[in-house]
Design an enzyme around this catalytic site. Structure first.
Site, mmCIF file in Angstrom:
data_model
loop_
_atom_site.group_PDB
_atom_site.id
_atom_site.type_symbol
_atom_site.label_atom_id
_atom_site.label_comp_id
_atom_site.label_asym_id
_atom_site.label_seq_id
_atom_site.Cartn_x
_atom_site.Cartn_y
_atom_site.Cartn_z
ATOM 1 N N TYR A 223 2.677 -7.606 16.198
ATOM 2 C CA TYR A 223 3.093 -6.703 15.118
ATOM 3 C C TYR A 223 3.922 -5.552 15.671
ATOM 4 C CZ TYR A 223 2.740 -2.605 12.064
ATOM 5 O OH TYR A 223 3.028 -1.473 11.342
ATOM 6 N N THR B 239 6.093 2.777 12.962
ATOM 7 C CA THR B 239 4.689 3.051 13.265
ATOM 8 C C THR B 239 4.530 3.674 14.653
ATOM 9 O OG1 THR B 239 2.614 1.925 13.779
ATOM 10 C CG2 THR B 239 4.583 0.605 13.987
ATOM 11 N N ASP B 240 3.406 4.351 14.848
ATOM 12 C CA ASP B 240 3.113 4.891 16.183
ATOM 13 C C ASP B 240 2.796 3.769 17.180
ATOM 14 O OD1 ASP B 240 0.612 4.185 15.169
ATOM 15 O OD2 ASP B 240 -0.312 6.155 15.498
ATOM 16 N N GLU B 241 2.476 2.573 16.670
ATOM 17 C CA GLU B 241 2.071 1.485 17.571
ATOM 18 C C GLU B 241 3.183 1.071 18.526
ATOM 19 O OE1 GLU B 241 -0.129 -1.809 16.238
ATOM 20 O OE2 GLU B 241 -1.237 -0.684 14.753
ATOM 21 N N PHE C 189 0.824 -1.226 0.000
ATOM 22 C CA PHE C 189 0.000 0.000 0.000
ATOM 23 C C PHE C 189 0.854 1.271 0.000
ATOM 24 C CE2 PHE C 189 -2.146 2.823 3.359
ATOM 25 C CZ PHE C 189 -2.765 3.632 2.424
ATOM 26 N N LYS D 61 7.914 -4.538 15.156
ATOM 27 C CA LYS D 61 8.358 -3.250 14.614
ATOM 28 C C LYS D 61 9.282 -2.542 15.616
ATOM 29 C CE LYS D 61 7.220 -1.388 11.271
ATOM 30 N NZ LYS D 61 7.783 -1.430 9.879
HETATM 31 P P1 NAD Z 1 1.417 -3.639 3.216
HETATM 32 O O1 NAD Z 1 1.118 -4.862 4.014
HETATM 33 O O2 NAD Z 1 0.368 -3.054 2.360
HETATM 34 O O3 NAD Z 1 2.675 -3.928 2.277
HETATM 35 C C1 NAD Z 1 3.806 -4.604 2.723
HETATM 36 C C2 NAD Z 1 4.658 -4.985 1.508
HETATM 37 O O4 NAD Z 1 5.824 -5.630 1.984
HETATM 38 C C3 NAD Z 1 3.951 -5.943 0.546
HETATM 39 O O5 NAD Z 1 4.141 -5.541 -0.779
HETATM 40 C C4 NAD Z 1 4.643 -7.264 0.810
HETATM 41 O O6 NAD Z 1 4.675 -8.140 -0.310
HETATM 42 C C5 NAD Z 1 6.048 -6.812 1.211
HETATM 43 N N1 NAD Z 1 6.740 -7.805 2.035
HETATM 44 C C6 NAD Z 1 6.253 -8.455 3.132
HETATM 45 N N2 NAD Z 1 7.176 -9.332 3.590
HETATM 46 C C7 NAD Z 1 8.259 -9.224 2.783
HETATM 47 C C8 NAD Z 1 9.530 -9.867 2.757
HETATM 48 N N3 NAD Z 1 9.853 -10.823 3.653
HETATM 49 N N4 NAD Z 1 10.403 -9.503 1.804
HETATM 50 C C9 NAD Z 1 10.097 -8.554 0.891
HETATM 51 N N5 NAD Z 1 8.896 -7.938 0.849
HETATM 52 C C10 NAD Z 1 7.990 -8.265 1.799
HETATM 53 O O7 NAD Z 1 1.961 -2.591 4.276
HETATM 54 P P2 NAD Z 1 1.806 -0.996 4.312
HETATM 55 O O8 NAD Z 1 0.547 -0.649 4.980
HETATM 56 O O9 NAD Z 1 2.122 -0.456 2.972
HETATM 57 O O10 NAD Z 1 2.985 -0.642 5.330
HETATM 58 C C11 NAD Z 1 4.283 -0.359 4.851
HETATM 59 C C12 NAD Z 1 5.185 0.001 6.025
HETATM 60 O O11 NAD Z 1 4.647 1.119 6.721
HETATM 61 C C13 NAD Z 1 5.305 -1.117 7.064
HETATM 62 O O12 NAD Z 1 6.632 -1.133 7.519
HETATM 63 C C14 NAD Z 1 4.347 -0.694 8.179
HETATM 64 O O13 NAD Z 1 4.788 -1.195 9.423
HETATM 65 C C15 NAD Z 1 4.491 0.817 8.103
HETATM 66 N N6 NAD Z 1 3.334 1.585 8.575
HETATM 67 C C16 NAD Z 1 2.088 1.353 8.062
HETATM 68 C C17 NAD Z 1 1.013 2.138 8.476
HETATM 69 C C18 NAD Z 1 -0.372 1.927 7.922
HETATM 70 O O14 NAD Z 1 -1.309 2.562 8.400
HETATM 71 N N7 NAD Z 1 -0.563 1.092 6.913
HETATM 72 C C19 NAD Z 1 1.209 3.147 9.430
HETATM 73 C C20 NAD Z 1 2.497 3.338 9.941
HETATM 74 C C21 NAD Z 1 3.551 2.578 9.508
HETATM 75 O O1 TDX Z 2 -12.771 -4.915 10.797
HETATM 76 C C1 TDX Z 2 -12.232 -4.113 11.581
HETATM 77 N N1 TDX Z 2 -12.965 -3.581 12.616
HETATM 78 C C2 TDX Z 2 -12.444 -2.715 13.522
HETATM 79 O O2 TDX Z 2 -13.144 -2.269 14.442
HETATM 80 C C3 TDX Z 2 -10.850 -3.730 11.451
HETATM 81 C C4 TDX Z 2 -9.997 -4.288 10.347
HETATM 82 C C5 TDX Z 2 -10.336 -2.844 12.379
HETATM 83 N N2 TDX Z 2 -11.090 -2.363 13.390
HETATM 84 C C6 TDX Z 2 -10.490 -1.400 14.334
HETATM 85 C C7 TDX Z 2 -9.202 -1.838 14.981
HETATM 86 C C8 TDX Z 2 -8.457 -0.526 15.153
HETATM 87 O O3 TDX Z 2 -8.874 0.090 16.368
HETATM 88 O O4 TDX Z 2 -10.168 -0.244 13.565
HETATM 89 C C9 TDX Z 2 -8.913 0.328 13.976
HETATM 90 C C10 TDX Z 2 -7.960 0.337 12.810
HETATM 91 O O5 TDX Z 2 -7.606 -1.010 12.544
HETATM 92 P P1 TDX Z 2 -6.556 -1.401 11.384
HETATM 93 O O6 TDX Z 2 -7.001 -0.782 10.109
HETATM 94 O O7 TDX Z 2 -6.366 -2.874 11.451
HETATM 95 O O8 TDX Z 2 -5.263 -0.590 11.831
HETATM 96 P P2 TDX Z 2 -4.402 -0.600 13.195
HETATM 97 O O9 TDX Z 2 -4.540 -1.851 13.934
HETATM 98 O O10 TDX Z 2 -4.712 0.676 13.918
HETATM 99 O O11 TDX Z 2 -2.922 -0.543 12.578
HETATM 100 C C11 TDX Z 2 -2.639 0.303 11.445
HETATM 101 O O12 TDX Z 2 -2.005 1.474 11.830
HETATM 102 C C12 TDX Z 2 -0.674 1.368 12.295
HETATM 103 C C13 TDX Z 2 -1.804 -0.442 10.402
HETATM 104 O O13 TDX Z 2 -2.436 -1.650 10.055
HETATM 105 C C14 TDX Z 2 -0.407 -0.700 10.915
HETATM 106 O O14 TDX Z 2 0.387 -1.272 9.900
HETATM 107 C C15 TDX Z 2 0.192 0.621 11.309
HETATM 108 O O15 TDX Z 2 1.450 0.406 11.847
#
Ligand code: NAD
Ligand code: TDX
Length: 357
Positions: A165, A140-142, A15, A169
């Site tokens: 998770y 991540t903030d987590e 993503f 991280k």
């Molecule tokens: P995502 O799950 O959409 O994408 C992860 C990508 O990493 C995928 O394309 C997957 O194929 C690849 N990948 C997974 N394991 C791998 C491996 N062993 N080798 C090579 N590639 C691999 O994740 P995202 O939401 O795009 O998150 C990207 C980064 O941002 C992550 O490090 C996540 O912790 C961080 N992050 C995400 C969010 C969020 O809200 N989505 C918020 C803060 C930080």
């Molecule tokens: O079906 C759902 N119902 C629901 O109530 C899902 C999928 C989530 N939730 C809640 C759980 C969380 O409080 O919504 C909130 C957001 O959930 P997610 O989208 O799973 O995100 P979160 O767990 O907050 O983590 C995300 O933000 C920090 C990303 O997935 C992480 O990769 C990032 O690091």
């Protein structure tokens, strides 16, 4: 001076990674090369970058390259680095979904911890004492844990991860920092709040809810729905990373967030109304699908980021309001139903069937 000529992006088919690669070519018009290293797990999707590959790939400008590589596999990773003259790593690759980490934490430990360690080892050996290089780590903030009703996460908030998770991280973050302090590796790091926008895998809150509305399926709210998240539009995350990569201080961490806190239930009600309006339904049409389900184990109550540091030091700010961002996002999912369909017929479907049916 940092080179930023040959950038290796890990997890570029996911993503945020695919939005970031699009940002590099189409928003900041970089002149150099981008190598996308991705294992293509269930979350990696080549469709996300078809337009980039066509224009900038080997049969176009020859500045975008894809390497299907697992970052846990040290030998394969080393080969990729020796093929391209990499001077910058931007490390997104991770297992990223909290619910999956609860069902099966092993891959999270492997990819997020060992994968990060492997990358650091490769660049430590390759780059030696070079100072014109950079390893930027996306976190991540987590990692900061969970807040009550008040307070914010700052860059110096002690780490307190509470699910597999975030623990994986947090471990990776500590290892990255150790390479700066011990070996002098030029690193920067960013810890970001919840992202949303186009191309987000339909297991995260916003896309799964939009998708379920389109299919008239239940909208599962965990627990009491009062958990709070701080939402940032993905392109604003990308612009923050780019600011840090260009001008961030080596060894420093920068928090990124939307300053945009919502309880899950308020956000879902709002989303229901946006989708209803766009699909010519009455205002409350989708709200009847809202279903409270069992809470997520170890569900963090509230995340809230203080991002004053990047604002004052690097002049970054959010540029997309939540209304604008949700509008773009909902439109994108409504007009890209085949993208979701392709996902649902593959691995994702198998996992959902195994864990949820
Ligand atoms: P995502 O799950 O959409 O994408 C992860 C990508 O990493 C995928 O394309 C997957 O194929 C690849 N990948 C997974 N394991 C791998 C491996 N062993 N080798 C090579 N590639 C691999 O994740 P995202 O939401 O795009 O998150 C990207 C980064 O941002 C992550 O490090 C996540 O912790 C961080 N992050 C995400 C969010 C969020 O809200 N989505 C918020 C803060 C930080
Ligand atoms: O079906 C759902 N119902 C629901 O109530 C899902 C999928 C989530 N939730 C809640 C759980 C969380 O409080 O919504 C909130 C957001 O959930 P997610 O989208 O799973 O995100 P979160 O767990 O907050 O983590 C995300 O933000 C920090 C990303 O997935 C992480 O990769 C990032 O690091």
């Amino acid at each position: 001076m940092r080179k930023l000529n040959n950038i290796l992006v890990t997890g570029g088919a996911g993503f945020i990674g695919s939005n970031f690669i699009d940002y590099l070519f189409n928003k900041v018009s970089i002149k150099g090369k981008v190598v996308n290293v991705d294992k293509l797990t269930y979350a990696g999707n080549m469709e996300n970058l078809e337009h980039i590959n066509k224009k900038y790939g080997p049969s176009g400008e020859n500045r975008y390259f894809f390497e299907k590589t697992d970052i846990v596999d040290y030998e394969s990773l080393s080969k990729v680095f020796s093929k391209y003259d990499i001077d910058t790593v931007i490390h997104f690759a991770a297992e990223s979904h909290v619910d999956r980490s609860i069902h099966g934490p092993k891959e999270f430990m492997e990819t997020n911890i060992i994968g990060t360690f492997n990358l650091l080892e490769v660049v430590r050996k390759l780059w030696g004492d070079r100072k014109d290089v950079l390893f930027h780590h996306i976190s991540t903030d987590e990692v900061y844990g969970s807040l009550d009703e008040t307070g914010f996460f700052y860059e110096n908030t002690p780490y307190d991860p509470r699910n597999p998770y975030s623990a994986s991280k947090a471990s990776a973050d500590h290892i990255v920092n150790s390479y700066f302090h011990t070996y002098g590796l030029p690193i920067t790091m960013s810890n970001c709040s919840n992202n949303y926008g186009p191309l987000q895998f339909p297991e995260k809150l916003i896309p799964i809810m939009i998708n379920n509305m389109l299919e008239e399926k239940a909208l599962p709210v965990y627990g009491d729905g009062l958990n709070i998240r701080d939402w940032l539009y993905v392109e604003d995350h990308c612009s923050g990373i780019w600011k840090i990569v260009n001008n961030g201080t080596i060894g420093e961490t920068y928090n990124l967030g939307g300053e945009n806190e919502w309880t899950n239930i308020d956000l879902l009600n709002h989303l229901c109304e946006i989708v209803a309006e766009k699909r010519d339904k009455e205002k409350d049409y989708y709200k009847k699908l809202i279903t409270y389900v069992r809470d997520r184990a170890g569900h963090d109550r509230r995340y809230a980021i203080n991002c004053d540091k990047i604002k004052s030091e690097l002049n970054w700010k959010q540029s997309v309001t939540f209304d604008e961002g949700l509008d773009i996002t909902v439109d994108w999912y409504l007009s890209n139903t085949s993208w979701i369909e392709n996902i649902k017929t593959g691995e994702y479907k198998k996992w959902i069937e195994k864990n949820y049916n």
